[in-house]
Design a protein around this motif. Structure first.
Motif, PDB file in Angstrom:
ATOM      1  N   VAL A   1      -9.109   5.740 -12.780  1.00  0.00           N
ATOM      2  CA  VAL A   1      -8.493   6.315 -13.974  1.00  0.00           C
ATOM      3  C   VAL A   1      -9.572   6.628 -15.009  1.00  0.00           C
ATOM      4  CG1 VAL A   1      -6.917   5.895 -15.897  1.00  0.00           C
ATOM      5  CG2 VAL A   1      -6.301   5.143 -13.587  1.00  0.00           C
TER       6      VAL A   1
ATOM      7  N   ALA B   1       5.501   8.859  -5.790  1.00  0.00           N
ATOM      8  CA  ALA B   1       4.566   8.105  -6.640  1.00  0.00           C
ATOM      9  C   ALA B   1       5.300   7.360  -7.748  1.00  0.00           C
ATOM     10  CB  ALA B   1       3.531   9.059  -7.240  1.00  0.00           C
ATOM     11  N   ASP B   2       6.198   8.070  -8.431  1.00  0.00           N
ATOM     12  CA  ASP B   2       6.854   7.453  -9.591  1.00  0.00           C
ATOM     13  C   ASP B   2       7.858   6.371  -9.188  1.00  0.00           C
ATOM     14  OD1 ASP B   2       5.453   8.834 -11.536  1.00  0.00           O
ATOM     15  OD2 ASP B   2       6.857  10.505 -11.570  1.00  0.00           O
ATOM     16  N   SER B   3       8.527   6.539  -8.057  1.00  0.00           N
ATOM     17  CA  SER B   3       9.556   5.558  -7.676  1.00  0.00           C
ATOM     18  C   SER B   3       8.954   4.294  -7.073  1.00  0.00           C
ATOM     19  CB  SER B   3      10.550   6.178  -6.688  1.00  0.00           C
ATOM     20  OG  SER B   3       9.920   6.512  -5.471  1.00  0.00           O
ATOM     21  N   THR B   4       7.751   4.379  -6.543  1.00  0.00           N
ATOM     22  CA  THR B   4       7.128   3.209  -5.928  1.00  0.00           C
ATOM     23  C   THR B   4       6.073   2.577  -6.835  1.00  0.00           C
ATOM     24  OG1 THR B   4       5.419   4.500  -4.803  1.00  0.00           O
ATOM     25  CG2 THR B   4       7.501   4.155  -3.614  1.00  0.00           C
ATOM     26  N   GLY B   5       5.980   3.097  -8.067  1.00  0.00           N
ATOM     27  CA  GLY B   5       5.023   2.527  -9.015  1.00  0.00           C
ATOM     28  C   GLY B   5       3.578   2.746  -8.602  1.00  0.00           C
ATOM     29  N   ALA B   6       3.321   3.859  -7.951  1.00  0.00           N
ATOM     30  CA  ALA B   6       1.961   4.124  -7.472  1.00  0.00           C
ATOM     31  C   ALA B   6       1.007   4.289  -8.650  1.00  0.00           C
ATOM     32  CB  ALA B   6       1.948   5.385  -6.617  1.00  0.00           C
ATOM     33  N   ARG B   7      -0.102   3.633  -8.559  1.00  0.00           N
ATOM     34  CA  ARG B   7      -1.103   3.762  -9.611  1.00  0.00           C
ATOM     35  C   ARG B   7      -2.488   3.828  -8.986  1.00  0.00           C
ATOM     36  NH1 ARG B   7       0.592  -1.911 -11.855  1.00  0.00           N
ATOM     37  NH2 ARG B   7       2.307  -1.344 -10.538  1.00  0.00           N
ATOM     38  N   MET B   8      -3.395   4.395  -9.770  1.00  0.00           N
ATOM     39  CA  MET B   8      -4.789   4.454  -9.321  1.00  0.00           C
ATOM     40  C   MET B   8      -5.524   3.230  -9.831  1.00  0.00           C
ATOM     41  SD  MET B   8      -5.624   8.494  -9.800  1.00  0.00           S
ATOM     42  CE  MET B   8      -4.606   8.715 -11.238  1.00  0.00           C
ATOM     43  N   GLN B   9      -6.586   2.881  -9.135  1.00  0.00           N
ATOM     44  CA  GLN B   9      -7.384   1.761  -9.610  1.00  0.00           C
ATOM     45  C   GLN B   9      -7.982   2.092 -10.982  1.00  0.00           C
ATOM     46  OE1 GLN B   9      -9.094   2.217  -5.944  1.00  0.00           O
ATOM     47  NE2 GLN B   9      -8.830   0.132  -5.232  1.00  0.00           N
TER      48      GLN B   9
ATOM     49  N   SER C   1       5.086   9.153 -17.568  1.00  0.00           N
ATOM     50  CA  SER C   1       4.967   8.267 -16.406  1.00  0.00           C
ATOM     51  C   SER C   1       3.651   7.514 -16.381  1.00  0.00           C
ATOM     52  CB  SER C   1       5.110   9.067 -15.107  1.00  0.00           C
ATOM     53  OG  SER C   1       4.034   9.954 -14.936  1.00  0.00           O
ATOM     54  N   ARG C   2       2.768   7.709 -17.383  1.00  0.00           N
ATOM     55  CA  ARG C   2       1.502   6.991 -17.352  1.00  0.00           C
ATOM     56  C   ARG C   2       1.755   5.488 -17.409  1.00  0.00           C
ATOM     57  NH1 ARG C   2      -3.990   7.393 -21.074  1.00  0.00           N
ATOM     58  NH2 ARG C   2      -5.113   5.898 -19.804  1.00  0.00           N
ATOM     59  N   ARG C   3       1.121   4.785 -16.520  1.00  0.00           N
ATOM     60  CA  ARG C   3       1.319   3.341 -16.509  1.00  0.00           C
ATOM     61  C   ARG C   3       0.006   2.676 -16.119  1.00  0.00           C
ATOM     62  NH1 ARG C   3       3.866   5.313 -11.976  1.00  0.00           N
ATOM     63  NH2 ARG C   3       5.870   5.432 -12.960  1.00  0.00           N
TER      64      ARG C   3
END
Lengths: 112, 227
Positions: free
Chosen positions: A93, A81-89, A110-112
């Motif tokens: 969130v 998740a962190d290396s591919t920049g995975a985020r939730m819609q 890591s919150r982005r």
């Protein structure tokens, strides 16, 4: 997922307590599982051995092995998740912010 | 109590053996020698009690004694950072890194780190020694790029179209199909088979779903993973 699976099984899940390693879940071996997961992600081998043996003693070897597999899986998934920049819609969130705040994860780096 | 590898489920052993052996074989964007070398750096990163801090390029640290013969220093630096400091990664870091490592090669590199992190964590949790990495298999990477690779909103990395219809973690590695297959084969064996994810009562007969999620939540907290 923890909150959802607990609700589906009629269990009270205190998310604030997960980060305090007190379990926070009214299910079998919660304390031993959290202690094992904590020790497995840190560098104190004495603590890890103790936590593993405690879990084996109360829950059995097969549970300890499957708990190790889940620990391993999330050592993988967190990096994925962190290396591919995975985020939730954004709306997801927002929906989950109360849960995230209860667990303290709204403050993680890591919150982005 | 000593745990033996013979105590472990056969499907889990198989998934790990397949992924571990792939670390020394030519992949899609990296040769076997490059993958093996990067896996060694990932192993160092996850096992050091006193790691280099995230802002230091590990390839510049003399006493780490990294073996940098086949893959670039930038690749080793990225592997170390992901393996040890994943929560510190930013979009700016990704943009800088993929100026030196092509995005699809970056995805395969992430898969190498994920493989090392998961198998070493499993073995360490049960006090099982890690097997040696196999000698590198000769051969060139296939360099096969799927036709329908597109940018995504939910990930930094490109994915297979249509983008953003699945969860970000599910689509993250799809642009490198072999990496995607190996990683999700391990996830099926370690956690929950994909087709069972929607069932809150699914169990292997050991951990209940809520027990699995408790462990998963604790690990994610420890790794400060917001996702």
């Amino acid at each position: 997922m923890l909150s959802w699976s607990g609700t589906e099984q009629g269990l009270e899940v205190n998310l604030e307590n997960v980060q305090n390693t007190t379990g926070g879940v009214d299910v079998s071996f919660a304390r031993e599982l959290v202690d094992f997961a904590t020790a497995a992600t840190e560098f104190d081998l004495v603590a890890l051995t103790k936590a593993r043996n405690n879990l084996i003693n109360v829950a059995g070897l097969a549970v300890a092995i499957d708990a190790s597999a889940v620990i391993a899986n999330f050592e993988m998934m967190t990096r994925l998740a962190d290396s591919t920049g995975a985020r939730m819609q954004t709306e997801v969130v927002q929906d989950r912010l109360a849960v995230a705040t209860a667990m303290g994860v709204d403050k993680v780096i890591s919150r982005r | 109590m000593r745990v033996s590898i013979s105590d472990v489920r056969a499907d889990l052993i198989f998934a790990h053996e397949q992924a571990w052996s792939a670390l020394s074989q030519p992949g899609t964007w990296w040769s076997g020698a490059q993958k093996r070398e990067l896996a060694q750096t990932a192993l160092l990163a996850v096992s050091e009690s006193e790691p280099s801090p995230p802002w230091v390029a590990v390839s510049t640290v003399a006493d780490k004694n990294l073996k940098i013969h086949f893959a670039s220093s930038a690749a080793h630096d990225a592997v170390y950072r992901i393996a040890r400091h994943a929560a510190t990664l930013t979009s700016d870091w990704y943009q800088r890194t993929t100026q030196e490592i092509e995005p699809l090669a970056f995805i395969e590199l992430c898969g190498i780190v994920c493989t090392v992190a998961t198998i070493s964590a499993f073995r360490r949790a049960l006090d099982l020694g890690l097997p040696e990495l196999a000698p590198a298999t000769l051969g060139e990477p296939s360099r096969i790029k799927p036709a329908n690779v597109v940018d995504a909103t939910l990930n930094w990395v490109p994915v297979i179209a249509p983008a953003d219809e699945n969860a970000a973690v599910v689509q993250a590695f799809t642009a490198v199909p072999e990496t995607n297959r190996v990683i999700w084969a391990m996830a099926d064996a370690q956690y929950i088979p994909d087709k069972e994810m929607v069932d809150p009562h699914w169990t292997r007969g050991t951990l209940s779903r809520v027990q699995m999620e408790l462990v998963a939540t604790r690990v994610s907290q420890q790794r400060e993973c917001f996702y």
